[in-house]
Write a protein that holds these residues in place. Structure first.
Motif: not given
Length: 318
Positions: A213, A229, A251-253, A289-290, A293, A296
């Motif tokens: 990541f 993050q 979202r997460w990114a 989730s990773w 991300m 994304d």
């Protein structure tokens, strides 16, 4: 020779396909609000209209807390934050603040728990923005930021993983940034100094995902920031308006796109080491989730390259 030519042709075709998919699936910035999201409740239950980030600031500090199903963890974070903020105000009566808890379409009693703090401290100090449907952490932070009154705006996670008094560290980082073009600057809390210890406690697979990541962040989007993050970031009002008005990822990114936008606009960014403790109950699902991300990150860059997304001049919110 023929094999190399065929391989190159396939690679070019796949790259073109990816660009087309990224372009066609790009969502636009959605700053519209449901009618219910335009108001907050006072301690007596009256409805009041949220202000806009476009308005001049009327508080020194806004703290935006995104919360999704956080009825259990939120009180610990809020108790710590309010104790710090109240003590700071006692020591310096000219210091004014607000905390905006954004309930991101929770299925539990997050809103009710947050409203207890409105009752205790008044709606001038604690406001609750309840989203009609879940937008994702980035969408929740953006909606709270666009409703804030602060000269500077702190994004802080509801789990209380970062010690709230570390706001002084990110404030110092923000103040040390000079020059600040058009008073725009961002100071990011960072856990990079803790990475060596955390790697020792992680599985090999999770360590591989983490480094993968980090590489994708560096390769596609953000240079020079070790920890994009950490959910503890401080923005000048001008920088918040410039970056959040262009944000697409909800979202997460979303942190990565925010910092990518900031670097495109040449907004100065500081990275400051903060205390951080892993808190049980994370909404991050390690593998999926990773994966989300990572996808994304690739699409963020491709969508800006193809022009599907553009760096916006300032939007007016609905």
């Amino acid at each position: 020779m023929g094999f190399n030519c065929k391989s190159n042709a396939i690679l070019i075709f796949l790259t073109f396909q990816l660009l087309v998919i990224a372009h066609l699936t790009a969502g636009m910035v959605d700053l519209t609000r449901h009618e219910k999201e335009k108001y907050f409740l006072t301690a007596t239950g009256e409805k009041r209209l949220f202000p806009s980030l476009h308005d001049p600031h009327s508080r020194e500090l806004s703290v935006v807390v995104p919360a999704y199903n956080e009825e259990l963890r939120l009180p610990v974070m809020m108790d710590e934050a309010m104790e710090y903020l109240e003590n700071r105000q006692k020591q310096n009566p000219s210091f004014t603040y607000e905390v905006i808890v954004v309930d991101d379409g929770s299925k539990d009693k997050t809103t009710e728990v947050a409203l207890r703090y409105t009752t205790k401290y008044s709606a001038d100090k604690v406001r609750v923005l309840t989203l009609v449907k879940n937008r994702g952490k980035g969408g929740a932070v953006r909606m709270g930021t666009l409703s804030s009154r602060g000269k500077v705006i702190l994004m802080a996670d509801a789990d209380g993983a970062t010690k709230f008094s570390d706001i002084e560290k990110v404030e110092a980082g923000l103040n040390d940034l000079n020059p600040k073009p058009e008073n725009m600057a961002i100071s990011c809390g960072s856990r990079a100094h803790l990475e060596k210890d955390s790697v020792a406690q992680r599985s090999l697979f999770r360590t591989f995902l983490m480094y993968g990541f980090h590489f994708l962040v560096w390769f596609f989007c953000v240079k020079g920031i070790k920890d994009t993050q950490c959910g503890f970031k401080l923005f000048t009002r001008e920088a918040a308006l410039k970056t959040f008005s262009s944000l697409h990822v909800e979202r997460w990114a979303f942190d990565v796109e925010l910092l990518y936008i900031a670097q495109c606009f040449k907004i100065p960014i500081a990275e400051v080491a903060v205390n951080w403790t892993e808190i049980e109950g994370s909404k991050l699902v390690p593998f999926w989730s990773w994966l989300q991300m990572g996808r994304d990150l690739v699409f963020i860059r491709l969508r800006y390259i193809t022009g599907a997304w553009k760096l916006q001049s300032l939007h007016k919110t609905d």
